[in-house]
Design a protein around this motif. Sequence first.
Motif, mmCIF file in Angstrom:
data_model
loop_
_atom_site.group_PDB
_atom_site.id
_atom_site.type_symbol
_atom_site.label_atom_id
_atom_site.label_comp_id
_atom_site.label_asym_id
_atom_site.label_seq_id
_atom_site.Cartn_x
_atom_site.Cartn_y
_atom_site.Cartn_z
ATOM 1 N N LEU A 1 0.825 -1.208 0.000
ATOM 2 C CA LEU A 1 0.000 0.000 0.000
ATOM 3 C C LEU A 1 0.859 1.258 0.000
ATOM 4 C CD1 LEU A 1 -2.901 -0.908 2.455
ATOM 5 C CD2 LEU A 1 -3.101 -0.416 0.013
ATOM 6 N N VAL A 2 1.947 1.233 0.750
ATOM 7 C CA VAL A 2 2.830 2.403 0.774
ATOM 8 C C VAL A 2 3.430 2.637 -0.605
ATOM 9 C CG1 VAL A 2 5.032 3.295 1.635
ATOM 10 C CG2 VAL A 2 3.362 2.329 3.232
ATOM 11 N N LEU A 3 3.856 1.586 -1.252
ATOM 12 C CA LEU A 3 4.444 1.741 -2.589
ATOM 13 C C LEU A 3 3.397 2.190 -3.602
ATOM 14 C CD1 LEU A 3 6.809 -1.367 -2.710
ATOM 15 C CD2 LEU A 3 7.385 1.011 -2.184
ATOM 16 N N ALA A 4 2.146 1.794 -3.385
ATOM 17 C CA ALA A 4 1.074 2.181 -4.312
ATOM 18 C C ALA A 4 0.626 3.618 -4.091
ATOM 19 C CB ALA A 4 -0.114 1.235 -4.157
ATOM 20 N N HIS A 5 0.536 4.039 -2.834
ATOM 21 C CA HIS A 5 -0.038 5.354 -2.523
ATOM 22 C C HIS A 5 0.998 6.427 -2.193
ATOM 23 C CE1 HIS A 5 -4.233 4.024 -2.485
ATOM 24 N NE2 HIS A 5 -3.824 2.923 -1.863
ATOM 25 N N ARG A 6 2.233 6.007 -1.853
ATOM 26 C CA ARG A 6 3.294 6.955 -1.479
ATOM 27 C C ARG A 6 2.813 7.960 -0.425
ATOM 28 N NH1 ARG A 6 8.167 4.881 -3.397
ATOM 29 N NH2 ARG A 6 7.636 3.683 -5.260
ATOM 30 N N PRO A 7 2.326 7.479 0.719
ATOM 31 C CA PRO A 7 1.829 8.391 1.753
ATOM 32 C C PRO A 7 2.971 9.113 2.454
ATOM 33 C CG PRO A 7 1.925 6.182 2.626
ATOM 34 C CD PRO A 7 2.286 6.069 1.157
ATOM 35 N N ASP A 8 2.612 10.094 3.260
ATOM 36 C CA ASP A 8 3.609 10.818 4.053
ATOM 37 C C ASP A 8 4.057 9.987 5.247
ATOM 38 O OD1 ASP A 8 3.404 13.464 2.617
ATOM 39 O OD2 ASP A 8 1.327 13.243 3.287
ATOM 40 N N VAL A 9 3.124 9.215 5.804
ATOM 41 C CA VAL A 9 3.401 8.448 7.028
ATOM 42 C C VAL A 9 2.795 7.054 6.918
ATOM 43 C CG1 VAL A 9 3.085 8.335 9.545
ATOM 44 C CG2 VAL A 9 3.367 10.561 8.428
ATOM 45 N N ALA A 10 3.533 6.055 7.394
ATOM 46 C CA ALA A 10 3.004 4.704 7.581
ATOM 47 C C ALA A 10 2.936 4.449 9.079
ATOM 48 C CB ALA A 10 3.899 3.668 6.909
ATOM 49 N N VAL A 11 1.730 4.187 9.579
ATOM 50 C CA VAL A 11 1.533 3.860 10.988
ATOM 51 C C VAL A 11 1.466 2.340 11.081
ATOM 52 C CG1 VAL A 11 0.048 4.113 13.005
ATOM 53 C CG2 VAL A 11 0.297 6.017 11.395
ATOM 54 N N LEU A 12 2.481 1.735 11.705
ATOM 55 C CA LEU A 12 2.627 0.283 11.680
ATOM 56 C C LEU A 12 2.607 -0.312 13.078
ATOM 57 C CD1 LEU A 12 5.632 -0.001 9.169
ATOM 58 C CD2 LEU A 12 3.186 0.013 8.620
ATOM 59 N N ASP A 13 1.757 -1.309 13.268
ATOM 60 C CA ASP A 13 1.822 -2.100 14.491
ATOM 61 C C ASP A 13 3.086 -2.958 14.431
ATOM 62 O OD1 ASP A 13 1.103 -3.364 16.884
ATOM 63 O OD2 ASP A 13 0.012 -4.944 15.821
ATOM 64 N N ILE A 14 3.666 -3.242 15.597
ATOM 65 C CA ILE A 14 4.869 -4.073 15.599
ATOM 66 C C ILE A 14 4.534 -5.519 15.252
ATOM 67 C CG2 ILE A 14 6.617 -5.122 17.096
ATOM 68 C CD1 ILE A 14 7.019 -2.493 18.428
ATOM 69 N N ARG A 15 3.517 -6.065 15.875
ATOM 70 C CA ARG A 15 3.229 -7.488 15.741
ATOM 71 C C ARG A 15 2.149 -7.734 14.692
ATOM 72 N NH1 ARG A 15 3.159 -8.994 22.212
ATOM 73 N NH2 ARG A 15 5.320 -8.377 22.628
ATOM 74 N N MET A 16 2.593 -8.166 13.514
ATOM 75 C CA MET A 16 1.677 -8.479 12.419
ATOM 76 C C MET A 16 2.174 -9.716 11.694
ATOM 77 S SD MET A 16 0.650 -4.817 10.657
ATOM 78 C CE MET A 16 2.354 -4.317 10.331
ATOM 79 N N PRO A 17 1.264 -10.460 11.027
ATOM 80 C CA PRO A 17 1.688 -11.635 10.255
ATOM 81 C C PRO A 17 2.373 -11.247 8.948
ATOM 82 C CG PRO A 17 -0.678 -11.297 10.042
ATOM 83 C CD PRO A 17 -0.191 -10.304 11.067
ATOM 84 N N GLU A 18 2.979 -12.257 8.315
ATOM 85 C CA GLU A 18 3.711 -12.139 7.047
ATOM 86 C C GLU A 18 4.987 -11.331 7.247
ATOM 87 O OE1 GLU A 18 1.382 -11.098 3.613
ATOM 88 O OE2 GLU A 18 -0.303 -12.314 4.284
ATOM 89 N N LEU A 19 4.866 -10.027 7.434
ATOM 90 C CA LEU A 19 5.988 -9.189 7.861
ATOM 91 C C LEU A 19 5.540 -8.473 9.123
ATOM 92 C CD1 LEU A 19 7.253 -7.286 4.665
ATOM 93 C CD2 LEU A 19 8.465 -9.076 5.898
ATOM 94 N N ASP A 20 6.359 -8.483 10.174
ATOM 95 C CA ASP A 20 5.967 -7.661 11.314
ATOM 96 C C ASP A 20 6.264 -6.197 10.987
ATOM 97 O OD1 ASP A 20 8.669 -7.055 11.919
ATOM 98 O OD2 ASP A 20 8.804 -8.609 13.452
ATOM 99 N N GLY A 21 5.850 -5.305 11.859
ATOM 100 C CA GLY A 21 5.997 -3.887 11.568
ATOM 101 C C GLY A 21 7.431 -3.451 11.383
ATOM 102 N N LEU A 22 8.359 -4.099 12.090
ATOM 103 C CA LEU A 22 9.763 -3.708 11.989
ATOM 104 C C LEU A 22 10.384 -4.200 10.688
ATOM 105 C CD1 LEU A 22 10.908 -4.224 15.672
ATOM 106 C CD2 LEU A 22 9.752 -2.296 14.592
ATOM 107 N N ASP A 23 10.015 -5.416 10.274
ATOM 108 C CA ASP A 23 10.482 -5.891 8.964
ATOM 109 C C ASP A 23 9.899 -5.028 7.846
ATOM 110 O OD1 ASP A 23 12.046 -7.964 9.943
ATOM 111 O OD2 ASP A 23 10.390 -9.401 9.930
#
Length: 219
Positions: free
Chosen positions: A42-64
Amino acid sequence: MIRVVLADDETVVRMGVRAVLAAADDVEVVGEAGTGREAVDLVLAHRPDVAVLDIRMPELDGLDAAAELRRLTTATAVLVLTTFADDAYISRALGEGASGFVLKTGDPHDIIAGVRAVAAGAAYLSPAVARRVVDQLAGAGPRPRAVERVGGLTGREREVLGLVGAGLSNAEIARRLHVVEGTVKVYVSTVLERLDVRNRVQAAIVAHEAGLIPPELRA
């Protein structure tokens, strides 16, 4: 308008954060994700100013996800949603390019303030976690190694570093020092390079370690 992509694998949390951001007239959520991989796409598609990411998520966690975004784009700042139980992740998040941390269960206004701050190029630690983070990573007082690291900076560079450590944006630093914002940007870039740090949060930790925060701006 500050454009935001929001990612959290808990639908209820995501809905709550979106509602908080919707209350700000200068913030627009342009995409929502339930996994880190979706967030990156989504970030690559929309190029937002900010990505608000939870740390613990499946597939890639927020830090990855933050690490991948840093490799793929430098235009989007990352604000991490954290809990006190996530303290062990903070140092890793700094290395992955996160610009700030807000507590999921804290004051909703912290999330808005964090989005605004990182969008403006500042580092942000919500008040509820700021002291905990600083104590964990910087210690209670000046450390000799940090004092040595900043010893090669000019007086004005140390002054700018202290204000970065206090969480001020470039515009706020410019007003305080009575210079134009472009001059501050040059100082900040120079300081990051000379300290060999990746972002303003890492620089802020050095500022705390070296005791450079102005007394009136200390938490």
